[in-house]
Structures are given as structure tokens and as C-alpha cells.
Design a protein around this motif. Sequence first.
Motif, PDB file in Angstrom:
ATOM      1  N   ARG A 192       0.543  -1.266  -0.052  1.00 25.70           N
ATOM      2  CA  ARG A 192       0.005   0.185   0.020  1.00 25.70           C
ATOM      3  C   ARG A 192       0.993   1.210   0.036  1.00 25.70           C
ATOM      4  N   VAL A 193       0.857   2.044  -0.986  1.00 24.36           N
ATOM      5  CA  VAL A 193       1.550   3.174  -1.255  1.00 24.36           C
ATOM      6  C   VAL A 193       0.808   4.519  -0.984  1.00 24.36           C
ATOM      7  N   GLY A 194       1.513   5.380  -0.356  1.00 23.89           N
ATOM      8  CA  GLY A 194       0.938   6.791  -0.159  1.00 23.89           C
ATOM      9  C   GLY A 194       1.298   7.854  -1.125  1.00 23.89           C
ATOM     10  N   PHE A 195       1.631   7.462  -2.305  1.00 26.74           N
ATOM     11  CA  PHE A 195       1.671   8.502  -3.529  1.00 26.74           C
ATOM     12  C   PHE A 195       0.948   7.735  -4.609  1.00 26.74           C
ATOM     13  N   SER A 196       0.563   8.560  -5.677  1.00 27.16           N
ATOM     14  CA  SER A 196       0.038   8.455  -6.752  1.00 27.16           C
ATOM     15  C   SER A 196       0.802   7.745  -7.972  1.00 27.16           C
ATOM     16  N   LEU A 197       0.236   6.764  -8.669  1.00 26.66           N
ATOM     17  CA  LEU A 197       0.770   6.381  -9.809  1.00 26.66           C
ATOM     18  C   LEU A 197       0.154   6.823 -10.943  1.00 26.66           C
ATOM     19  N   SER A 198      -0.787   7.805 -10.900  1.00 22.00           N
ATOM     20  CA  SER A 198      -1.381   8.450 -12.074  1.00 22.00           C
ATOM     21  C   SER A 198      -1.499   9.943 -11.813  1.00 22.00           C
ATOM     22  N   LYS A 199      -1.666  10.628 -12.752  1.00 29.59           N
ATOM     23  CA  LYS A 199      -1.914  12.100 -12.819  1.00 29.59           C
ATOM     24  C   LYS A 199      -2.856  12.636 -13.734  1.00 29.59           C
ATOM     25  N   ARG A 200      -3.478  13.601 -13.196  1.00 33.04           N
ATOM     26  CA  ARG A 200      -4.608  14.348 -14.137  1.00 33.04           C
ATOM     27  C   ARG A 200      -3.523  15.320 -15.132  1.00 33.04           C
ATOM     28  N   PRO A 201      -3.988  15.430 -16.094  1.00 32.43           N
ATOM     29  CA  PRO A 201      -3.266  16.432 -17.059  1.00 32.43           C
ATOM     30  C   PRO A 201      -3.094  17.857 -16.543  1.00 32.43           C
ATOM     31  N   ALA A 202      -4.056  18.369 -15.910  1.00 34.31           N
ATOM     32  CA  ALA A 202      -4.408  19.745 -15.464  1.00 34.31           C
ATOM     33  C   ALA A 202      -3.716  20.126 -14.151  1.00 34.31           C
ATOM     34  N   ARG A 203      -3.117  18.622 -13.578  1.00 30.89           N
ATOM     35  CA  ARG A 203      -2.639  18.910 -11.891  1.00 30.89           C
ATOM     36  C   ARG A 203      -1.342  19.485 -12.035  1.00 30.89           C
ATOM     37  N   THR A 204      -1.129  20.420 -11.087  1.00 34.26           N
ATOM     38  CA  THR A 204       0.374  20.961 -11.303  1.00 34.26           C
ATOM     39  C   THR A 204       1.115  19.887 -10.242  1.00 34.26           C
ATOM     40  N   THR A 205       2.470  19.982 -10.644  1.00 28.74           N
ATOM     41  CA  THR A 205       3.542  19.148 -10.099  1.00 28.74           C
ATOM     42  C   THR A 205       3.471  19.252  -8.623  1.00 28.74           C
ATOM     43  N   PRO A 206       3.318  18.214  -7.557  1.00 30.07           N
ATOM     44  CA  PRO A 206       3.418  18.407  -6.037  1.00 30.07           C
ATOM     45  C   PRO A 206       4.877  18.603  -5.876  1.00 30.07           C
ATOM     46  N   ALA A 207       5.090  18.746  -4.602  1.00 34.55           N
ATOM     47  CA  ALA A 207       6.472  18.694  -4.023  1.00 34.55           C
ATOM     48  C   ALA A 207       6.822  17.669  -3.997  1.00 34.55           C
ATOM     49  N   PRO A 208       8.105  17.337  -3.628  1.00 38.51           N
ATOM     50  CA  PRO A 208       8.919  15.872  -3.192  1.00 38.51           C
ATOM     51  C   PRO A 208       7.899  15.304  -2.255  1.00 38.51           C
ATOM     52  N   SER A 209       8.189  14.192  -2.359  1.00 35.06           N
ATOM     53  CA  SER A 209       7.515  13.124  -1.128  1.00 35.06           C
ATOM     54  C   SER A 209       7.814  13.597   0.153  1.00 35.06           C
ATOM     55  N   ARG A 210       6.866  13.947   0.996  1.00 35.15           N
ATOM     56  CA  ARG A 210       7.030  14.567   2.159  1.00 35.15           C
ATOM     57  C   ARG A 210       7.760  13.474   3.205  1.00 35.15           C
ATOM     58  N   SER A 211       8.695  13.622   4.214  1.00 33.93           N
ATOM     59  CA  SER A 211       9.230  12.949   5.057  1.00 33.93           C
ATOM     60  C   SER A 211       8.489  12.890   6.031  1.00 33.93           C
TER      61      SER A 211
END
Length: 369
Positions: free
Chosen positions: A109-128
Amino acid sequence: MIAFASDQRVPTLDIEGTLLTPSSPGFAEAIAQAYSRRRRPRCLCCPEGIEMYVARLADGYIVKRMPETGGRHSPDCTSFEAPAEISGLQHLLRSAIKEDPNTGMTTLRVGFSLSKRPARTTPAPSRSPSGTASSMVTRLSLRGLLHYLWDQAELKRWHPGFEGRRSWGAVRRQLLQAAEQMFTCGEALATRLYVPEPFSVEHRDAIIARRRDMWGCAGGREDGRQRLLLLIAEVKEIAPARLGHKVVIKHVPDVAFAMDDSLYRHLPQRFAKELELWSGSDSIRLLMIATLMISGAGLPHLVELSLMTVTAQWLPVETSAEQQLVEGLVKNQRAFLKLLNYDLRSATKLASVALTDRGAPAPLLFTGG
């Protein structure tokens, strides 16, 4: 199957009443038969023996330790694993990581997305994570996934017999083999994982063609979201580009990995320790795990990322004190496991190393920094 060093102790296995080691004639056939009959070998590193299981790989079979039994094996056994409670793994087992010995597969179970909406802005690096052990930790971050892959690929293990044998090609092979037995988001992790091949000018065209085929998996889906790939690679350089910034990856000399300004600005905040250690020592390598989007032009763009520093032998270290400890043990030809924090940070004090050449129980070593 991961090769063992010639002078490393390889335990004898009891496979349906026959005593064999991985180098014994007929070993491959014996474990294939045990798999088909659902029989479980026993590792004889201890007098009472310890139950194992056989898992299927794309090109054969492998004998694995049963979940949460690694600490019962002799420290010099190749199946030994330091108890999960002395690393960051304990808080992820049975929640973020579920291993099924009946199938040989592990669900993540991962806490990050493996897909992205085209209009979505790039998120920050994976948070610690906060660094506090909590029952709420039920998903793997990018950092946690990298540590788990490193663990399952046996890359945190060191023995003097490994000297000169742990090239990038070997690291890549072991990571991909480990990923074959993992599922996440309903599909095999190996289908999403891009680990660059060792680059060769002679085989340049074939390498690029295989990479293009792999990147072709990152196409659109019916709901409009784009599939993302996972990248694990060694960073050569982080530099300005014509638009934003770029990461130059070792073994991928012909294309840069785009990083927008928002992602770049967060690097010093999230990964100050890793970047400082990398810049301060020529013997330290910087590894990146990232989610990767392939643009319409066929070029790679980083979406989320995490960084990990390793020694020349690919052993993870987080501080200069750990680097000195690990490099000193390698120089003195010691055998050991480098323990990993997973999603726990510096607020939780854990051992750095478990020695595997001093008998049971395996002595633990801590660092002051």
C-alpha cells in the motif's frame, strides 16, 4: 536467484527429505517440484530447522524465508534478518506490507499516486514522515518503498565476498527480481519500475529501444489520468535547464529528466542532509526514486521524488558518522546488515548495523550522528 559469495555461508535446505544447497546438482528441479506440491523446505542453519517457502519468478523459482522469521535464522545464514522492531520496518508490516507465503507475492500500500491528471500541477517532493512511530503509518512513502526494495533485493547485506561484484548491473538485476514478487495499486510493481540498464556505446541503439518500449507503458487511461512510472537511478547532476531544471541520470546519457521550479525549490528543504553528504564526499552516491511522467514528446518529467545516499558498495547511509562506520566495516572485511529506517526519521533512534559474523545474537552498532 541472487548469487552467493563463494566464502559466504550458504545453509543446507531440507527439501522433501533431501538435503541440498543452491549449488547442489538438481537443486532447481527440487524446488520447482516442491513448489508444484506446495511443500515447504526447512533451512538447517539452526538445529531445529526453520520453515521456508518457494516463490515463483519469471525465469524460475527461489526459496524465501517465511514472513517475520528472519530473526530466527543464524546470523551468518543468508536468510537471517534483524528483527523488524529494531528497524523502521515493524510499523509497516501487515498494514503497508502484506506478504503471502501461499502465493509468494507481497502486496504494497503506497502513499503516493501512480497516475496524474493532465491539468494537475506538479506536487512537492515526497514528504518525510514525522519520525514518530505510530499505528497510523499504513502506507509506504517513496522513501519507504525504496528501502523495502533495497531490503528485499539483499542490497543492505554485506560480506567480504561481495567485494568487486556489486556493480550497477548487479544492483539493477536484484531490484527487478525483488519487484517481480510485489503488487501495488492492483498490478505488478515490475511493470511500472524503470531502472536504467548499464550504458554501453556498442549496444546504445538496443538499450534506447528497450527504454522506449518501457516508457510506452506510461500512456493515458480512459478516465483521462496518465499512468506514471517509478524510476530508481543514480543521480549524476542536478542543473538548470532552458525551462526549469533537469536531473542527469547515470547510464542515461542521451536524455535529461525534467524538473519544474516548484519541485526544485523543495529539494534543499526536504533533502538537505542527503544533498550535503553527497556534495561533501566523492565516495557517496546519490540515488533517486521518483514517479515519472512521459510527455507527449516522449520525454521524462519527474513528478514526486525522494533521495537516498549510499556508499561505493551501494550500502545506505544517512550521516557522515554512518558513512565512517560502514566504510570502516567494509575495509576491515566484516559481514553485516545495514539497518534501514524506512519512514521513520531522526527523532527515533535506531541501530545502524547488525554484525552477522559474531554469532547469535547479532551485535548491534549505533552511531552518534
